[in-house]
Design an enzyme around this catalytic site. Structure first.
Site, PDB file in Angstrom:
ATOM      1  N   HIS A 215       0.801  -1.232   0.000  1.00 51.55           N
ATOM      2  CA  HIS A 215       0.000   0.000   0.000  1.00 51.55           C
ATOM      3  C   HIS A 215       0.834   1.284   0.000  1.00 51.55           C
ATOM      4  CE1 HIS A 215       0.978  -0.046   4.253  1.00 51.55           C
ATOM      5  NE2 HIS A 215       0.676   1.236   4.266  1.00 51.55           N
TER       6      HIS A 215
HETATM    7  C1  UD1 Z   1      -2.259   5.385   5.866  1.00 50.46           C
HETATM    8  C2  UD1 Z   1      -0.960   5.836   6.516  1.00 50.46           C
HETATM    9  C3  UD1 Z   1       0.086   4.728   6.397  1.00 50.46           C
HETATM   10  C4  UD1 Z   1      -0.469   3.425   6.932  1.00 50.46           C
HETATM   11  C5  UD1 Z   1      -1.752   3.102   6.184  1.00 50.46           C
HETATM   12  C6  UD1 Z   1      -2.355   1.793   6.626  1.00 50.46           C
HETATM   13  C7  UD1 Z   1      -0.381   8.231   6.361  1.00 50.46           C
HETATM   14  C8  UD1 Z   1       0.517   9.193   5.713  1.00 50.46           C
HETATM   15  N1  UD1 Z   1      -0.386   6.993   5.850  1.00 50.46           N
HETATM   16  O1  UD1 Z   1      -2.019   5.247   4.479  1.00 50.46           O
HETATM   17  O2  UD1 Z   1       1.208   5.085   7.171  1.00 50.46           O
HETATM   18  O3  UD1 Z   1       0.485   2.407   6.765  1.00 50.46           O
HETATM   19  O4  UD1 Z   1      -2.666   4.164   6.426  1.00 50.46           O
HETATM   20  O5  UD1 Z   1      -3.509   1.523   5.926  1.00 50.46           O
HETATM   21  O6  UD1 Z   1      -1.057   8.561   7.295  1.00 50.46           O
HETATM   22  N2  UD1 Z   1      -9.389   5.097   1.657  1.00 50.46           N
HETATM   23  C9  UD1 Z   1     -10.551   4.376   1.626  1.00 50.46           C
HETATM   24  N3  UD1 Z   1     -11.158   4.105   2.800  1.00 50.46           N
HETATM   25  C10 UD1 Z   1     -10.663   4.514   3.988  1.00 50.46           C
HETATM   26  C11 UD1 Z   1      -9.471   5.270   4.008  1.00 50.46           C
HETATM   27  C12 UD1 Z   1      -8.841   5.541   2.833  1.00 50.46           C
HETATM   28  O7  UD1 Z   1     -11.034   3.995   0.570  1.00 50.46           O
HETATM   29  O8  UD1 Z   1     -11.258   4.191   5.032  1.00 50.46           O
HETATM   30  C13 UD1 Z   1      -8.718   5.385   0.379  1.00 50.46           C
HETATM   31  C14 UD1 Z   1      -8.901   6.828   0.001  1.00 50.46           C
HETATM   32  O9  UD1 Z   1      -9.162   6.910  -1.353  1.00 50.46           O
HETATM   33  C15 UD1 Z   1      -7.552   7.466   0.283  1.00 50.46           C
HETATM   34  C16 UD1 Z   1      -6.595   6.307   0.156  1.00 50.46           C
HETATM   35  O10 UD1 Z   1      -7.331   5.146   0.532  1.00 50.46           O
HETATM   36  O11 UD1 Z   1      -7.257   8.514  -0.574  1.00 50.46           O
HETATM   37  C17 UD1 Z   1      -5.399   6.446   1.048  1.00 50.46           C
HETATM   38  O12 UD1 Z   1      -5.803   6.714   2.392  1.00 50.46           O
HETATM   39  P1  UD1 Z   1      -4.901   7.613   3.361  1.00 50.46           P
HETATM   40  O13 UD1 Z   1      -5.529   7.704   4.704  1.00 50.46           O
HETATM   41  O14 UD1 Z   1      -4.551   8.872   2.673  1.00 50.46           O
HETATM   42  O15 UD1 Z   1      -3.541   6.823   3.465  1.00 50.46           O
HETATM   43  P2  UD1 Z   1      -3.206   5.267   3.444  1.00 50.46           P
HETATM   44  O16 UD1 Z   1      -2.645   4.915   2.132  1.00 50.46           O
HETATM   45  O17 UD1 Z   1      -4.361   4.450   3.942  1.00 50.46           O
END
Ligand code: UD1
Length: 387
Positions: A215
């Site tokens: 991820h």
């Molecule tokens: C975040 C953390 C990372 C951690 C990871 C575990 C930061 C910088 N990154 O990354 O350190 O290892 O979580 O999962 O804080 N999304 C969904 N549903 C959700 C949340 C997110 O669909 O409940 C999608 C959204 O489109 C979003 C993308 O996932 O843009 C990324 O989510 P984000 O919270 O920005 O970071 P992660 O990649 O999950």
């Protein structure tokens, strides 16, 4: 709760936070049951992760109470997410006036809550302090550095964390080497994940399959890069079936590249042949059960490097560095980068050699959260509250 209670705010934001917060909540419950000066804890969930599979399942499985406050910040750019947490957390902290704010790990919610607490002059504790990848292109590295700089109590999981903080000039009196709260979760919920039926459901027996998670933005945000990586994994999966619970960020990108990955099939179904089995993200208990029985794990996660170390499962980390060097020096982890040739070579090496049996790193004994809570109870009451 009595007025003399120590009032602690715990902040969770994203999936890897829950298994770090949970054992602290359990330790507080145990301590309060034993009597003596009580601790009142409030749980604030920022809502950085909000999908049921990345949030509700974990709260339920880890026996976490419903959050006292949900900030519903959702997704967005890093700045947007950080700013939203700060904006929404500030009035709550002003109203609740805790004796201490506790943040865990390295996600955007961690640094946002740390900044908010520090600006309001509330004492701050960072659980999992001091880890450094020395790679500032990782958003988590910035989050770790800023959070540590602002913290009054820095709880470290491994010796390297302590050394990094000392080198950065942190007062040694603020640093506490307590062990690893993620391992507390793993140990204290062992009786539950050992009962998971996920392996039976997928038709898997121990040691005949691998698990993969991906991820990190560096691995998944560029479609072509991700495709190349997946092609290497397809090669690996021609030797051993690979179970691949897919993070929403990775799934989106795989759908966007819109080209088929050889051997990748979707859905939670019985594994009848070699290949890559893409699943929805798994809950904590099913995931730990799968990892514990795996012959090999391929990952770019931080926490999984630690869980595999503890479970003695060979782990190949598909990154150029790790902020958790004890998993390499004292454990089962190898940091191998993302070149397809190396991934294939290293997998073959693991499959051809028996699983190692190594002792756990120092203080990874399931009691880190008890140490943290005792230290906080002893030290924080003397802390200045902001006026
Ligand atoms: C975040 C953390 C990372 C951690 C990871 C575990 C930061 C910088 N990154 O990354 O350190 O290892 O979580 O999962 O804080 N999304 C969904 N549903 C959700 C949340 C997110 O669909 O409940 C999608 C959204 O489109 C979003 C993308 O996932 O843009 C990324 O989510 P984000 O919270 O920005 O970071 P992660 O990649 O999950």
């Amino acid at each position: 709760m009595k007025n003399n209670a120590l009032k602690i705010v715990l902040v969770s934001g994203a999936r890897p936070n829950y298994m770090k917060i949970a054992p602290i909540v359990w330790a507080i419950r145990r301590l309060n049951r034993r009597g003596g000066a009580p601790i009142q804890s409030l749980l604030i969930h920022t809502g950085q992760h909000y999908d049921p599979q990345l949030f509700d399942v974990f709260f339920r499985e880890l026996d976490l109470p419903a959050p006292d406050y949900c900030l519903d910040v959702g997704s967005g750019s890093h700045t947007h997410q950080t700013a939203r947490v700060m904006e929404r957390l500030e009035p709550i902290l002003q109203q609740e006036r805790p004796d201490l704010v506790v943040v865990v790990g390295d996600v955007n919610s961690t640094v946002a809550a740390a900044l908010t607490a520090a600006k309001l002059q509330f004492p701050l504790a960072h659980v999992e302090a001091g880890l450094r990848s020395f790679d500032r292109t990782m958003p988590e590295e910035i989050n770790r550095m800023v959070t540590d700089l602002l913290s009054d109590y820095l709880f470290v999981t491994e010796e390297s964390g302590k050394q990094n903080l000392l080198r950065e000039g942190v007062d040694p009196k603020k640093i506490f080497f307590v062990g690893n709260v993620m391992i507390d979760s793993l140990q204290q919920s062992r009786h539950l994940w050992e009962c998971s039926t996920v392996r039976e459901e997928l038709g898997l027996t121990r040691n005949v399959y691998g698990v993969m998670t991906l991820h990190r933005p560096a691995n998944v945000d560029n479609g072509e890069r991700l495709l190349k990586l997946m092609q290497a994994i397809a090669e690996v999966a021609s030797r051993i079936p690979i179970i691949f619970p897919v993070h929403p960020r990775t799934r989106k990108q795989l759908e966007a590249v819109n080209r088929s990955v050889p051997g990748l099939q979707w859905g939670r179904k019985r594994v009848e042949a070699k290949g890559i089995y893409g699943l929805e993200p798994l809950g904590y208990l099913d995931f730990m059960a799968l990892v514990a029985g795996a012959r090999i794990v391929l990952t770019d996660s931080g926490g999984i490097q630690e869980e595999t170390t503890f479970l003695n499962v060979p782990c190949l980390t598909l990154r150029e560095n790790t902020e958790r060097p004890v998993t390499v020096t004292h454990g089962t982890n190898r940091v191998i980068g993302t070149s397809p040739e190396t991934i294939i070579q290293e997998t073959v090496r693991v499959l051809e050699n028996p699983r190692p049996a190594l002792p756990a790193p120092p203080l990874w004994d399931g009691n880190a959260s008890d140490r943290i809570v005792s230290i906080l109870r002893e030290k924080v009451k003397g802390c200045e509250r902001s006026s």
